[in-house]
Design a protein around this motif. Sequence first.
Motif, mmCIF file in Angstrom:
data_model
loop_
_atom_site.group_PDB
_atom_site.id
_atom_site.type_symbol
_atom_site.label_atom_id
_atom_site.label_comp_id
_atom_site.label_asym_id
_atom_site.label_seq_id
_atom_site.Cartn_x
_atom_site.Cartn_y
_atom_site.Cartn_z
ATOM 1 N N PHE A 11 -4.285 24.580 3.070
ATOM 2 C CA PHE A 11 -4.767 23.326 2.472
ATOM 3 C C PHE A 11 -4.563 23.362 0.959
ATOM 4 N N VAL A 12 -4.720 22.177 0.394
ATOM 5 C CA VAL A 12 -4.599 21.997 -1.060
ATOM 6 C C VAL A 12 -5.944 21.488 -1.565
ATOM 7 N N ILE A 13 -6.322 21.883 -2.768
ATOM 8 C CA ILE A 13 -7.525 21.320 -3.382
ATOM 9 C C ILE A 13 -7.096 20.104 -4.213
ATOM 10 N N ALA A 14 -7.583 18.941 -3.841
ATOM 11 C CA ALA A 14 -7.190 17.709 -4.564
ATOM 12 C C ALA A 14 -7.782 17.739 -5.969
ATOM 13 N N ALA A 15 -6.937 17.498 -6.968
ATOM 14 C CA ALA A 15 -7.436 17.467 -8.351
ATOM 15 C C ALA A 15 -6.564 16.538 -9.188
ATOM 16 N N THR A 25 0.865 -1.194 0.000
ATOM 17 C CA THR A 25 0.000 0.000 0.000
ATOM 18 C C THR A 25 0.888 1.225 0.000
ATOM 19 N N PHE A 26 0.655 2.082 -0.982
ATOM 20 C CA PHE A 26 1.356 3.365 -1.050
ATOM 21 C C PHE A 26 0.344 4.487 -0.770
ATOM 22 N N ASP A 27 0.808 5.525 -0.080
ATOM 23 C CA ASP A 27 -0.026 6.713 0.178
ATOM 24 C C ASP A 27 0.508 7.890 -0.627
ATOM 25 N N VAL A 28 -0.388 8.652 -1.228
ATOM 26 C CA VAL A 28 -0.013 9.951 -1.805
ATOM 27 C C VAL A 28 -0.421 11.030 -0.809
ATOM 28 N N PHE A 29 0.520 11.857 -0.431
ATOM 29 C CA PHE A 29 0.197 12.978 0.462
ATOM 30 C C PHE A 29 1.231 14.068 0.231
ATOM 31 N N TYR A 30 1.013 15.220 0.802
ATOM 32 C CA TYR A 30 2.028 16.276 0.703
ATOM 33 C C TYR A 30 2.269 16.829 2.093
ATOM 34 N N ARG A 31 3.412 17.491 2.222
ATOM 35 C CA ARG A 31 3.775 17.991 3.559
ATOM 36 C C ARG A 31 3.574 19.495 3.701
ATOM 37 N N ARG A 32 3.822 20.229 2.596
ATOM 38 C CA ARG A 32 3.753 21.704 2.699
ATOM 39 C C ARG A 32 2.780 22.268 1.675
ATOM 40 N N ASN A 84 0.092 16.175 -8.595
ATOM 41 C CA ASN A 84 0.815 17.368 -8.138
ATOM 42 C C ASN A 84 0.487 18.569 -9.033
ATOM 43 N N HIS A 85 0.442 18.345 -10.343
ATOM 44 C CA HIS A 85 0.155 19.474 -11.236
ATOM 45 C C HIS A 85 -1.259 20.007 -11.018
ATOM 46 N N GLN A 86 -2.247 19.137 -11.151
ATOM 47 C CA GLN A 86 -3.622 19.652 -11.088
ATOM 48 C C GLN A 86 -3.976 20.187 -9.690
ATOM 49 N N SER A 87 -3.475 19.532 -8.657
ATOM 50 C CA SER A 87 -3.808 20.024 -7.303
ATOM 51 C C SER A 87 -3.164 21.395 -7.065
ATOM 52 N N LEU A 88 -1.956 21.579 -7.605
ATOM 53 C CA LEU A 88 -1.282 22.880 -7.474
ATOM 54 C C LEU A 88 -2.115 23.989 -8.129
ATOM 55 N N VAL A 136 -7.679 19.227 1.195
ATOM 56 C CA VAL A 136 -6.944 18.246 1.996
ATOM 57 C C VAL A 136 -5.771 18.933 2.670
ATOM 58 N N PHE A 137 -5.379 18.371 3.810
ATOM 59 C CA PHE A 137 -4.388 19.015 4.665
ATOM 60 C C PHE A 137 -3.094 18.200 4.684
ATOM 61 N N PRO A 138 -2.001 18.826 5.147
ATOM 62 C CA PRO A 138 -0.721 18.134 5.138
ATOM 63 C C PRO A 138 -0.782 16.764 5.832
ATOM 64 N N ARG A 139 -0.056 15.834 5.250
ATOM 65 C CA ARG A 139 0.151 14.469 5.769
ATOM 66 C C ARG A 139 -1.033 13.541 5.576
ATOM 67 N N GLU A 140 -2.207 14.037 5.123
ATOM 68 C CA GLU A 140 -3.289 13.063 4.966
ATOM 69 C C GLU A 140 -3.286 12.477 3.564
ATOM 70 N N PRO A 141 -3.398 11.133 3.473
ATOM 71 C CA PRO A 141 -3.410 10.517 2.144
ATOM 72 C C PRO A 141 -4.602 11.009 1.329
ATOM 73 N N LEU A 142 -4.343 11.445 0.079
ATOM 74 C CA LEU A 142 -5.457 11.803 -0.794
ATOM 75 C C LEU A 142 -5.711 10.709 -1.811
ATOM 76 N N LEU A 143 -4.749 9.793 -1.931
ATOM 77 C CA LEU A 143 -4.932 8.603 -2.767
ATOM 78 C C LEU A 143 -4.117 7.493 -2.130
ATOM 79 N N THR A 144 -4.666 6.286 -2.096
ATOM 80 C CA THR A 144 -3.856 5.132 -1.702
ATOM 81 C C THR A 144 -3.948 4.099 -2.812
ATOM 82 N N VAL A 145 -2.831 3.408 -3.037
ATOM 83 C CA VAL A 145 -2.758 2.373 -4.074
ATOM 84 C C VAL A 145 -2.341 1.083 -3.373
ATOM 85 N N THR A 146 -3.156 0.048 -3.513
ATOM 86 C CA THR A 146 -2.825 -1.252 -2.908
ATOM 87 C C THR A 146 -2.834 -2.309 -4.000
ATOM 88 N N GLY A 147 -1.762 -3.088 -4.076
ATOM 89 C CA GLY A 147 -1.724 -4.137 -5.099
ATOM 90 C C GLY A 147 -0.354 -4.776 -5.130
#
Length: 477
Positions: free
Chosen positions: A43-47, A29-36, A129-133, A101-112
Motif C-alpha cells: 500500500f501507499v500512504i496518501a499525502a 470526473t478524473f480519478d487519481v490512483f496508482y497501479r504499483r 506522487n512526491h509526498q505519497s512516495l 490506499v491500495f492499487p487502483r483505488e481513487p485517492l482523489l477525484t476531480v469533477t468540474g
Amino acid sequence: MRNLSLLTDLYEFSMANGFQQDLPATNATFDVFYRRVPDQGSFVIAAGLQQVVDAVRDFHFTTSDITYFRELGLWSDAFLTSLSQFQFNCQLRAVPEGTPVFPREPLLTVTGPIAQAQLLETLVLNILNHQSLIATKARRLTYAAAGRPIMEFGARRAQGPDSATYGTRAAVIGGATSTSNVQAGKQFNVPVAGTMAHSWIEAFPDELTAFRRWAHYYPDNSALLVDTYDVLNSGIPNAITVFKELRQAGHEPVGIRIDSGDVAVLAEHARKMLDDAGFPAAKITISNALDEAIITSLLQQGAPIDNFGIGEKLITSASAPVLSGVYKLAATEIDGQLTPKIKVSASREKLTLPGKKQVYRLYHAGTRRAFADLIALETETIMGTSTLAVYNSDPLSLNHQQRLQNFDVEPLLMPVVPSDFDQRSVQQIQADSQGRLAELPAATQRLVNPDSYPVYITTDLYQLQTELVAKAVVHAN
Ligand SMILES: Nc1ncnc2c1ncn2[C@@H]1O[C@H](COP(=O)(O)OP(=O)(O)OP(=O)(O)O)[C@@H](O)[C@H]1O
Ligand SMILES: O=P(O)(O)OC[C@H]1O[C@H](OP(=O)(O)OP(=O)(O)O)[C@H](O)[C@@H]1O
Ligand SMILES: O=C(O)c1cccnc1
C-alpha cells in the motif's frame, strides 16, 4: 504562497483550449490512483492533499502569464481571456492524508468543467506522487525501526529545495519524529532536532576540547558525534569525560551519534562503556546511509540503538524513486447525463475503472479489523448486512465472482471544499495514519513479501467495465 498554475505540461493547456470550444457544457470526473506500490510494498500512504488544496485555492494567471501565452501563439483569444478570469469551479473528493490506499483505488477525484479539470492533471500528480512516495518510504522505515524515533536528516541530499521541504512534511506523515530541516520545522510546525557535524570536532585542536565547547553552549542538548577519529579509543572516552563534567555541573547528557564503521558492533561497545561509566540513560543515535533493510538487520543483530538519523534513502526514496500515480478520465456529464469512460490499452494492467465511484474499507462486523477494500459506483448503496457479490479489481487476475457478508463499511472518499478545508497538523495526520495502519492485517504491513490486501469491485462496476471494454473493441475494429 507561490502561484503554481503554470507548473504543468503544455498539452494540458492545449487540450483545455480545445475542450472549451468543443465541449463547453461538459463536466468531467478524473480519478487519481496508482497501479504499483514502490519497494514491492502492498500500500501507499496518501499525502499532499493540503498542498493540492493550497494550489487550487491560489490557481490564477497573471497578466505576464497571459502575455507569455499570447507569445506562444497556440491558443484562442477567448481561452486566454477565460484564463485571465479563472475561477476554480471543480469539486474534489479525497481520502484523508495519511490513509493507507491500495492499487487502483481513487485517492482523489476531480469533477468540474472538463477544461478546468484537465488543467489540474500535472500539478496534482506532481504533488501527490512526491509526498505519497516519501510518506510511504517513511512508513517502511518507521516499521523497521520498531518504535525507535527517526530523525529526518535529508535536506542536503534531496533533489532540490522543494523536495527537501515537502519531503520532510511527507516523512513526518509517514512516521518520522523530527527533522533537521529548519524550514520544514517552521513551515509545518514539526519538531526540529540535531547533533553536530564532523567539522565541529575537526575545527578545534582536539576532540575533547570540541566536546567541551559543545557542552558549554548546549549543556542540556549534548549529543556528541564520536566517530571523527576513533570511536572506541577516543570518541566515547572523551564523551564520557564531558558527560561526567556536565553531570557535576547539574546537567544530564543526551548521548552520542555514530556515523561510520560497523555500527552494530560499535553501538554494542558504546552501550557497555556508557553503562559502566554510569550513563545508562545516554542515548545512542546511528546514521550513515540507513535504509529499512539495514535498520532491520541492525536490530536483528541486537544493536542497542535508540534513535536513527536518516537522510538520503528517505528523502529521495532511493530504492524506489518513483510513484507512478495517474489522473484518468472516468466519466463525462452533460446536463446531468453521465457517460462513464474507460481507457483500454494494449497493456491489460492499464485498463481503467469507469464511472463516478466511491471507495469503501470493509471491516469484520463489529470490529475495526479491515479485511478488504471495495470500489463501487457512486450510485450504489453498500451495506454489510446482505450478501454482496464482488470481483477482484485487478484486471490481470483470473476473475471470478466472490461473495462477502457480515462486514461494516466505511466510505474513504470525502468532499474537500478548498475554502473550508480542515487543516490538521502534520503530527495529527501522522497519528491518524498510525491508527489507520493498526486496522490493517499484520501480514499486509510487513516489509518483505507482504500479503496482498484484496481490493474488490462491485458486480455493477465489473459489468460496466466489461461492457465498455467490449464496446471499445468494436469501435477499434
Ligand atoms: N553492522 C552492520 N550491519 C549492516 N549494515 C551496516 C552495519 N554497520 C554499518 N552498516 C551500513 O553499511 C553501509 C556502509 O558502511 P561504512 O561504514 O562502510 O560506510 P562508509 O560510507 O564507507 O563509511 P564512511 O561514512 O566513514 O565513509 C552503511 O549504509 C552503514 O549504515
Ligand atoms: O547518510 P544519510 O542517511 O544521508 O544521513 C545524513 C548524513 O549527512 C551527514 O553526512 P555528511 O554530509 O557529513 O557526509 P558523510 O558523513 O558521508 O561524510 C551525516 O553525518 C549523515 O551521514
Ligand atoms: O544533526 C545532525 O546530526 C545531522 C543533520 C543533518 C545531516 N546529518 C546529521
